[in-house]
Enzyme design. Structure first.
Site, PDB file in Angstrom:
ATOM      1  CE  LYS A  84     -72.097 -49.597  48.049  1.00 17.25           C
ATOM      2  NZ  LYS A  84     -73.089 -49.865  49.112  1.00 17.25           N
ATOM      3  NE  ARG A 105     -80.152 -38.941  29.451  1.00 20.14           N
ATOM      4  CZ  ARG A 105     -79.976 -37.699  28.991  1.00 20.14           C
ATOM      5  NH1 ARG A 105     -78.851 -37.053  29.233  1.00 20.14           N
ATOM      6  NH2 ARG A 105     -80.925 -37.106  28.296  1.00 20.14           N
TER       7      ARG A 105
END
Ligand code: NCD
Length: 306
Positions: A84, A105
């Site tokens: 978003k 990560r």
């Protein structure tokens, strides 16, 4: 330096003593990798994976669960509010307040360091950009140590994408704590970056660069293979030029030492022939299995201390 509350961002942050402590702990953890301990009862680990992963994320999660802790998090950008438009900084602030340790990560170099600067809880780099994947390097070195009982005085070949594979940089940095000979094998355009070559030179490492495995095969104790990192090529045409340019097969290992072990961080694409899996050389599945005890040891040391 003690492991307690330490961020795990780069291989360069760890010396030989730290590593031996980790390895001894991991060996102990092998006894519990399929059972349960209560060492981290009540602790929560958050995983923030902005890039695909099978082994790293799931072995971290398995490790935490085996230690009696709990896990939460997301395995892709789409599954988080980043989709978003939320920033990395805001995402990390949230995880910081929900958990006791964050495993991240990310495709961007420096993302783990940035997260560690924001978070109050320890941050573990599970791979960022093209340069760092320290816990994979710890696992790789641990596998070598378990196979040979030592790392010193071994000749280690690293074959594949030496330019864009972050596991390679992290592994070479970690191995600089040991007395090894490195044989770096790759097509010309996948040779290690300048910075890594400078690092090896500065640390006085014994290394050499090669174009073909056959040039060095007979002297190798370890052959570490890494896939061509297609997603990190700036130019797809360049990828097309090198793809499929090397493949380890049972035939290509004729002339190798009897004791040679072949490692691979996985995933493999086509650089290691499946026929190799059933040979005595193949140790990559043991390597990935050792990811659980190694990460159990790491979580224990960071969250509980020695
Ligand atoms: C590595 C990575 O993500 O850098 N994978 C892993 O963690 N085992 C290597 C790779 O993707 O080739």
């Amino acid at each position: 330096m003690t492991w307690l509350n330490r961020d795990v961002i780069s291989s360069l942050d760890f010396n030989r003593e730290d590593l031996m402590q980790l390895f001894n702990e991991a060996k102990e953890m092998e006894n519990y990798a399929k059972s349960k301990l209560n060492i981290l009862d009540g602790k929560i680990m958050a995983t923030a994976f902005f890039e695909p992963s099978t082994r790293t994320r799931l072995s971290f999660e398995a490790a935490m669960l085996r230690l009696g802790g709990r896990v939460l998090g997301f395995g892709s950008v789409e599954a988080s509010s980043v989709a978003k438009g939320e920033s990395l900084g805001d995402t990390i602030r949230m995880l910081d307040s929900y958990s006791d340790i964050i495993v991240i990560r990310h495709s961007l170099e420096g993302a783990a360091k940035y997260a560690a600067d924001i978070a109050t809880v320890p941050v573990v780099n599970a791979g960022d950009g093209t340069q760092n994947h320290p816990t994979q390097a710890m696992l790789d070195a641990y596998t070598i140590w378990r196979e040979y009982g030592r790392i010193d005085d071994l000749t280690i070949g690293i074959l594949g994408d030496l330019r864009y594979a972050r596991v390679v940089t992290s592994l070479v940095q970690l191995l600089s704590n040991f007395k090894v000979k490195l044989r770096l094998i790759s097509p010309e355009i996948l040779r290690p970056r300048r910075e890594l070559v400078d690092f090896m030179r500065m640390r006085g490492m014994n290394y050499s660069l090669h174009l073909n495995l056959s040039e060095v095969l007979s002297e190798l104790d370890v052959l570490y293979v890494v896939r061509i990192q297609r997603e990190r090529f700036p130019d797809p045409v360049e990828y097309e030029r090198v793809k499929g340019s090397f493949k380890v097969t049972p035939e290509s290992l004729i002339g190798a030492k009897d004791t040679l072990i072949v490692l691979h961080p996985l995933p493999r694409v086509d650089e290691v022939d499946h026929r190799l899996d059933s040979t005595k050389y193949a140790k990559y599945f043991r390597q990935s299995a050792l990811g659980v005890p190694l990460r159990m040891a790491l979580l224990k040391l960071v969250l509980k201390g020695d």
